[in-house]
Scaffold this motif. Structure first.
Motif, PDB file in Angstrom:
ATOM      1  N   LEU A  26       0.822  -1.210   0.090  1.00 52.52           N
ATOM      2  CA  LEU A  26       0.116  -0.015  -0.073  1.00 52.52           C
ATOM      3  C   LEU A  26       0.829   1.289   0.037  1.00 52.52           C
ATOM      4  N   ILE A  27       1.843   1.228   0.729  1.00 51.90           N
ATOM      5  CA  ILE A  27       2.628   2.401   0.891  1.00 51.90           C
ATOM      6  C   ILE A  27       3.333   2.571  -0.458  1.00 51.90           C
ATOM      7  N   ASN A  29       2.571   1.615  -3.381  1.00 53.11           N
ATOM      8  CA  ASN A  29       1.288   2.131  -4.345  1.00 53.11           C
ATOM      9  C   ASN A  29       1.138   3.679  -4.238  1.00 53.11           C
ATOM     10  N   LEU A  30       0.901   4.115  -2.840  1.00 54.33           N
ATOM     11  CA  LEU A  30       0.880   5.561  -2.735  1.00 54.33           C
ATOM     12  C   LEU A  30       1.888   6.443  -3.124  1.00 54.33           C
ATOM     13  N   ILE A  31       3.322   5.845  -3.104  1.00 56.05           N
ATOM     14  CA  ILE A  31       4.223   6.500  -3.372  1.00 56.05           C
ATOM     15  C   ILE A  31       4.299   6.631  -5.072  1.00 56.05           C
ATOM     16  N   LYS A  32       3.913   5.452  -5.643  1.00 56.72           N
ATOM     17  CA  LYS A  32       3.908   5.544  -7.168  1.00 56.72           C
ATOM     18  C   LYS A  32       2.959   6.431  -7.565  1.00 56.72           C
ATOM     19  N   LYS A  33       1.869   6.829  -6.755  1.00 53.39           N
ATOM     20  CA  LYS A  33       0.791   7.537  -7.299  1.00 53.39           C
ATOM     21  C   LYS A  33       0.993   9.147  -6.876  1.00 53.39           C
ATOM     22  N   GLY A  34       1.844   9.349  -6.222  1.00 55.06           N
ATOM     23  CA  GLY A  34       2.347  10.711  -5.733  1.00 55.06           C
ATOM     24  C   GLY A  34       1.511  11.138  -4.664  1.00 55.06           C
ATOM     25  N   GLN A  35       1.034  10.038  -3.968  1.00 54.78           N
ATOM     26  CA  GLN A  35       0.098  10.647  -2.635  1.00 54.78           C
ATOM     27  C   GLN A  35       0.982  10.606  -1.407  1.00 54.78           C
ATOM     28  N   LEU A  36       2.315  10.151  -1.648  1.00 55.75           N
ATOM     29  CA  LEU A  36       3.345  10.056  -0.520  1.00 55.75           C
ATOM     30  C   LEU A  36       4.813  10.396  -1.206  1.00 55.75           C
ATOM     31  N   THR A  37       5.560  11.043  -0.456  1.00 54.80           N
ATOM     32  CA  THR A  37       6.830  11.191  -1.000  1.00 54.80           C
ATOM     33  C   THR A  37       7.770   9.851  -0.466  1.00 54.80           C
ATOM     34  N   GLU A  39      10.488   9.907   0.941  1.00 54.99           N
ATOM     35  CA  GLU A  39      10.933  10.005   2.293  1.00 54.99           C
ATOM     36  C   GLU A  39       9.864   9.512   3.373  1.00 54.99           C
ATOM     37  N   GLU A  40       8.443   9.977   3.261  1.00 59.25           N
ATOM     38  CA  GLU A  40       7.355   9.635   3.889  1.00 59.25           C
ATOM     39  C   GLU A  40       7.140   8.239   4.036  1.00 59.25           C
ATOM     40  N   GLY A  41       7.323   7.612   2.664  1.00 51.76           N
ATOM     41  CA  GLY A  41       7.137   6.126   2.614  1.00 51.76           C
ATOM     42  C   GLY A  41       8.094   5.672   3.467  1.00 51.76           C
ATOM     43  N   LYS A  42       9.259   5.691   3.391  1.00 53.46           N
ATOM     44  CA  LYS A  42      10.370   5.169   4.269  1.00 53.46           C
ATOM     45  C   LYS A  42      10.236   5.250   5.666  1.00 53.46           C
ATOM     46  N   GLU A  43       9.738   6.581   6.145  1.00 53.78           N
ATOM     47  CA  GLU A  43       9.199   6.615   7.426  1.00 53.78           C
ATOM     48  C   GLU A  43       8.092   5.695   7.956  1.00 53.78           C
ATOM     49  N   GLU A  47       8.468   2.696  10.828  1.00 51.30           N
ATOM     50  CA  GLU A  47       7.488   2.804  11.512  1.00 51.30           C
ATOM     51  C   GLU A  47       6.597   1.463  11.910  1.00 51.30           C
ATOM     52  N   LEU A  48       6.290   0.979  10.666  1.00 51.97           N
ATOM     53  CA  LEU A  48       5.524  -0.490  10.612  1.00 51.97           C
ATOM     54  C   LEU A  48       6.327  -1.419  10.966  1.00 51.97           C
ATOM     55  N   LYS A  49       7.804  -1.440  10.496  1.00 52.38           N
ATOM     56  CA  LYS A  49       8.662  -2.288  11.085  1.00 52.38           C
ATOM     57  C   LYS A  49       8.845  -2.465  12.599  1.00 52.38           C
ATOM     58  N   ARG A  50       8.993  -1.283  13.200  1.00 50.69           N
ATOM     59  CA  ARG A  50       9.059  -1.291  14.499  1.00 50.69           C
ATOM     60  C   ARG A  50       7.881  -1.618  15.298  1.00 50.69           C
ATOM     61  N   THR A  51       6.687  -1.369  14.657  1.00 51.55           N
ATOM     62  CA  THR A  51       5.369  -1.770  15.312  1.00 51.55           C
ATOM     63  C   THR A  51       5.360  -3.436  15.213  1.00 51.55           C
TER      64      THR A  51
END
Length: 101
Positions: A26-27, A29-37, A39-43, A47-51
């Motif tokens: 999902l992340i 796909n959001l990056i590909k669509k330009g809805q996330l940068t 850098e935001e995708g990496k963050e 965060e998901l990995k930590r959780t």
């Protein structure tokens, strides 16, 4: 019983892995669509990995090994016969068989 607990634990780990995989998709796909940068995708991914790691560690910590008393209690709850009960039945069967001879 131990095998069943192991399977339940593995199912939980599998669910966490599947959820992580789908969230990562999902992340991306959001990056590909330009809805996330990127850098935001990496963050979000970090965060998901930590959780996931925290939740997995928490579940692992909560699973304690079964003690002999725990196992005995489980067997009582499941209405299993004890060794002494089986020995008594065996003795009675042998006694009845000897009367038949």
């Amino acid at each position: 019983m131990k095998e069943e607990l192991k399977n339940i634990f593995l199912a939980g780990v599998g669910s966490a892995a599947y959820t992580y995989e789908k969230a990562t998709e999902l992340i991306e796909n959001l990056i590909k669509k330009g809805q996330l940068t990127v850098e935001e995708g990496k963050e979000l991914t970090e965060e998901l990995k930590r959780t996931v790691k925290e939740k997995t560690e928490k579940v692992s910590a909560e699973l304690k090994p079964l003690t002999k008393d725990d196992m005995a209690e489980l067997l009582r709850e499941m209405n299993f016969a004890t060794k002494s009960e089986l020995d008594e039945l065996k003795r009675k069967i042998e006694e009845l068989e000897s009367k038949l001879k």
